[in-house]
Motif scaffolding. Structure first.
Motif, short mmCIF file in Angstrom:
data_model
loop_
_atom_site.label_atom_id
_atom_site.label_comp_id
_atom_site.label_asym_id
_atom_site.label_seq_id
_atom_site.Cartn_x
_atom_site.Cartn_y
_atom_site.Cartn_z
N UNK A 15 2.75 48.18 0.45
CA UNK A 15 3.89 47.77 -0.52
C UNK A 15 4.97 46.65 0.06
N UNK A 16 4.97 47.08 1.49
CA UNK A 16 6.15 46.06 2.02
C UNK A 16 5.74 44.77 2.18
N UNK A 17 4.16 44.57 2.60
CA UNK A 17 3.65 43.22 2.42
C UNK A 17 3.84 42.34 1.18
N UNK A 18 3.46 43.23 0.57
CA UNK A 18 3.70 42.46 -0.95
C UNK A 18 5.13 42.15 -1.41
N UNK A 19 5.89 42.77 -1.04
CA UNK A 19 7.31 42.40 -1.11
C UNK A 19 7.84 41.20 -0.05
N UNK A 20 7.22 41.28 1.14
CA UNK A 20 7.63 40.26 2.07
C UNK A 20 6.28 39.49 2.53
N UNK A 21 5.23 38.82 1.90
CA UNK A 21 4.29 38.11 2.35
C UNK A 21 4.61 37.07 3.45
N UNK A 22 5.82 36.39 3.22
CA UNK A 22 5.91 35.21 4.04
C UNK A 22 5.93 35.73 5.45
N UNK A 23 6.36 36.90 6.01
CA UNK A 23 6.36 37.45 7.15
C UNK A 23 4.97 37.12 7.81
N UNK A 24 3.80 37.37 7.22
CA UNK A 24 2.57 37.24 7.68
C UNK A 24 1.96 35.77 7.34
N UNK A 25 2.59 35.01 6.85
CA UNK A 25 2.29 33.45 6.40
C UNK A 25 1.21 33.36 5.55
N UNK A 26 1.73 34.31 4.47
CA UNK A 26 0.62 34.11 3.32
C UNK A 26 1.18 34.53 2.01
N UNK A 27 0.68 34.09 0.78
CA UNK A 27 1.08 34.38 -0.48
C UNK A 27 0.84 35.92 -0.94
N UNK A 28 -0.21 36.15 -0.11
CA UNK A 28 -0.98 37.78 -0.65
C UNK A 28 -1.42 37.87 -1.84
N UNK A 29 -1.99 36.26 -2.11
CA UNK A 29 -2.89 36.59 -3.61
C UNK A 29 -4.12 37.12 -3.42
N UNK A 30 -4.64 36.97 -2.23
CA UNK A 30 -6.09 37.61 -1.91
C UNK A 30 -5.61 38.45 -0.72
N UNK A 31 -6.03 39.93 -0.87
CA UNK A 31 -5.91 40.95 0.06
C UNK A 31 -7.08 41.70 0.31
N UNK A 32 -7.54 41.87 1.52
CA UNK A 32 -8.89 42.41 1.76
C UNK A 32 -8.58 43.51 2.66
N UNK A 33 -8.79 44.87 2.49
CA UNK A 33 -8.53 45.94 3.25
C UNK A 33 -9.96 46.00 4.14
N UNK A 34 -9.78 46.33 5.49
CA UNK A 34 -10.77 46.25 6.31
C UNK A 34 -10.42 47.53 7.55
#
Length: 657
Positions: free
Chosen positions: A411-430
């Motif tokens: 949930x946090x990364x969807x609210x703050x995607x820029x911290x990871x240098x991403x728009x988070x349009x595509x997210x893969x769980x691994x």
């Protein structure tokens, strides 16, 4: 001296020898026929040798030939039936096949030994090696005896399938693990950790695993000693040398430790990968990456929109402990805008993709740091930011604390995607192993909450059932060098929140655990000093318990009661829940105790029309990704993981079009 050694060896083979040995196999399996013929021929040759070593070799080869005949009928049946349990023709693999593979590897080694002895037996140089050959024969014969018992267990599983008129690697509820494994008490497991340990794996992995077993044996001397620290270190180093020279001594120590050590020992040993020395390895050997940053996510409640555009509150993780920050590690081959320290001189644009990763470690050990050895390669090969979660570890934090933390990070990364240098349009769980279980469990939970799901899931050698179901592959943990039965039971119990039955302080355990601990203490009542040590030590020396002969890991199955929560055991998820899952790529190995989990899960998902793919790799052990720097085959396996993750991202792009 050689005469005395020879007499000692011969006493182990004091058996009436046949006057001759027939060279005609009794409808032997094709796999064992060559070994039978070669062993019988060697036996007849040494029948003429009346020396101590000659009689020992004759007996050893007679036993080898006889056991080849004994295992042949059951082995042939298993080989015929095994393909019926595969996912499909293109994906051969299941626990039945695993044991066929083990026998093939064993027969190959035995055939080489027979040929080597035949080529040297008439030469003078043979005297230099004959005692080693005698011990080799003894070890292979002991292993064949144990493996024959496994064949009987597999035949029992096949009979259960026939009786219940099903074709499933997990039997119906009418049959229990205890029912199957009661006979396991008679299995002699020392041979699987001795001079021929890890013979079933590819050669590069075999040498690595033998080294790890030696380290484990030496470390157990350090861990269980009550001497001062420096003395414990010195003793551990000395004993490691002894274990290198004496594989049988190492085997005894390993079996003792795996059967009787508490979960604290498992955690302590696996955390050796977190030592300062090991942490320096990735910087020196792995690819250089621009960003490798730890981030603490503050424990503040979050709110995100559900798929129905309604706000959903995501509380900070609080199960089994105080609310605390969640630590994640950001890895990226390139600096991107928004990443820590990269705003002013970013070398790449913001990525639309992101991998959220969870590490393995049996739910009780390791971290993102110990998994950098392959994560750095993934970050470079995929050119995608990776966010690896350092979730809380059991037994201090059992289920569901880990899932709360993963969902919170998601949930946090969807609210703050820029911290990871991403728009988070595509997210893969691994994830791998325990981490893979957690990622799938978190996806099921997100689905229950109507949250956005990841666009794909990649799972490596995943335990989908946090239970000990009597499947064929589960039996592999009775001979697995990295995931032995005792370790597996401790880890699953810890994650499920069950007390460790071997902890010396039973005050927090339930009545059944107390009874067993009291039995252990009472068994040595005639040895006051030993009794005192067992009652008051925080850990129990495994060799003390071995002398007491009152405990077997199989006993723990009676205490192993885990809820059927699908968030803990995703295999148990409902059909409706599985139909909502995004594309899943499973990767496992032929000799993994969790192999059948993946095979049956893939079968079920296919029946439901889910998008799922299964790869089964040969020659590698559970946890092989951590050996990618040491083994060519493990490195190739890691490359396949990258390929399968890349395919998941491509499906995201195709779906967007």
């Amino acid at each position: 001296m050689q005469f005395l050694i020879g007499r000692a060896i011969f006493r182990q083979f004091n058996y009436p020898l046949s006057r001759t040995f027939s060279l005609i196999p009794k409808k032997n399996s094709q796999m064992s026929q060559a070994v039978f013929t070669a062993a019988a021929e060697n036996a007849n040759f040494f029948l003429k040798d009346s020396s101590t070593s000659g009689r020992a070799l004759c007996y050893g080869f007679q036993q080898l030939a006889a056991q080849c005949q004994e295992v042949a009928p059951l082995l042939d049946k298993i080989k015929r039936e095994a393909p019926k349990f595969d996912l499909d023709v293109e994906t051969p693999g299941n626990g039945y096949r695993s044991f066929v593979i083990i026998f093939e590897a064993l027969f190959k080694r035995c055939s080489s030994l027979c040929d080597l002895v035949k080529s040297q037996r008439s030469q003078v140089v043979f005297n230099l090696y004959k005692y080693s050959y005698i011990q080799d024969l003894k070890s292979w014969n002991e292993m064949l005896v144990s493996l024959n018992t496994f064949l009987e267990h597999l035949n029992t599983l096949l009979e259960w399938n026939e009786k219940d008129r099903v074709r499933c690697l997990f039997p119906s509820e009418a049959h229990s693990s205890q029912e199957l494994l009661d006979k396991a008490r008679t299995i002699e497991s020392y041979s699987f950790y001795g001079r021929h340990a890890a013979f079933q794996y590819c050669s590069s992995i075999e040498s690595v695993l033998k080294g790890l077993l030696t380290i484990m044996a030496g470390y157990s001397d350090y861990y269980f000693s009550k001497s001062p620290h420096l003395w414990r270190v010195a003793k551990s180093l000395f004993m490691s040398t002894q274990y290198t020279l004496d594989a049988e001594h190492r085997a005894r120590r390993i079996v003792h430790a795996s059967q009787y050590a508490t979960v604290d020992f498992c955690k302590s040993f696996w955390f050796l990968a977190e030592s300062d020395l090991m942490k320096k390895v990735p910087d020196r050997i792995c690819p250089v990456i621009r960003v490798n940053q730890l981030i603490l996510i503050p424990p503040e409640p979050l709110q995100i929109d559900s798929l129905k555009c309604k706000p959903v509150n995501i509380p900070a993780p609080s199960a089994h402990g105080p609310i605390a920050p969640v630590q994640v590690r950001l890895l990226s081959a390139k600096g991107r805008p928004g990443m820590p320290g990269q705003n002013d001189y970013s070398e790449a644009t913001v990525s639309d993709s992101l991998i959220i990763h969870c590490h393995g470690g049996g739910f009780v050990a390791q971290s993102s740091s110990s998994h950098e050895t392959y994560l750095r390669h993934w970050a470079v090969a995929l050119d995608v930011p990776i966010l690896s979660i350092d979730y809380s570890l059991a037994p201090e934090y059992p289920f569901p604390r880990q899932l709360q933390e993963i969902l919170f990070v998601y949930a946090w990364i969807q609210r703050n995607p820029s911290v990871a240098g991403t728009t988070a349009k595509k997210i893969i769980f691994a994830g791998d192993s325990a981490g893979a279980n957690l990622m799938l469990g978190a996806t099921l939970w997100a689905s229950d909450m109507n949250l956005r799901l990841p666009d794909g899931i990649f799972l490596a050698y995943v335990p989908l059932l946090v239970q000990f179901e009597p499947s064929p592959s589960r039996l592999l943990c009775l001979l697995d060098p990295l995931l032995p039965f005792g370790f597996m039971m401790r880890c699953l119990s810890a994650y499920a929140g069950q007390p460790d039955m071997l902890q010396s302080n039973p005050t927090e355990a339930d009545g059944r655990v107390k009874d067993i601990v009291e039995q252990i203490n009472m068994a040595s009542s005639s040895q006051e000093s030993t009794e005192s040590k067992i009652k008051h030590n925080t850990v129990i020396d495994p060799e003390q318990l071995d002398r007491l002969k009152v405990h077997s890991p199989v006993d723990e199955l009676d205490l192993f009661r885990v809820s059927s929560n699908p968030l803990m055991s995703p295999f148990l998820a409902s059909d409706s829940a599985l139909k909502k899952m995004p594309p899943i790529n499973l990767l496992t190995i032929e000799l993994d105790p969790c192999l059948d989990d993946s095979v049956e899960f893939a079968k079920r998902c296919r029946r439901l029309g889910c998008d799922i793919r299964l790869d089964i790799l040969p020659g590698l052990p559970h946890g092989f990704l951590n050996f990618a720097l040491l083994s060519r085959e493990a490195k190739e396996g890691s490359k396949l993981c990258v390929k399968r993750i890349r395919e998941l991202f491509k499906k995201c792009s195709d779906a967007a079009l």
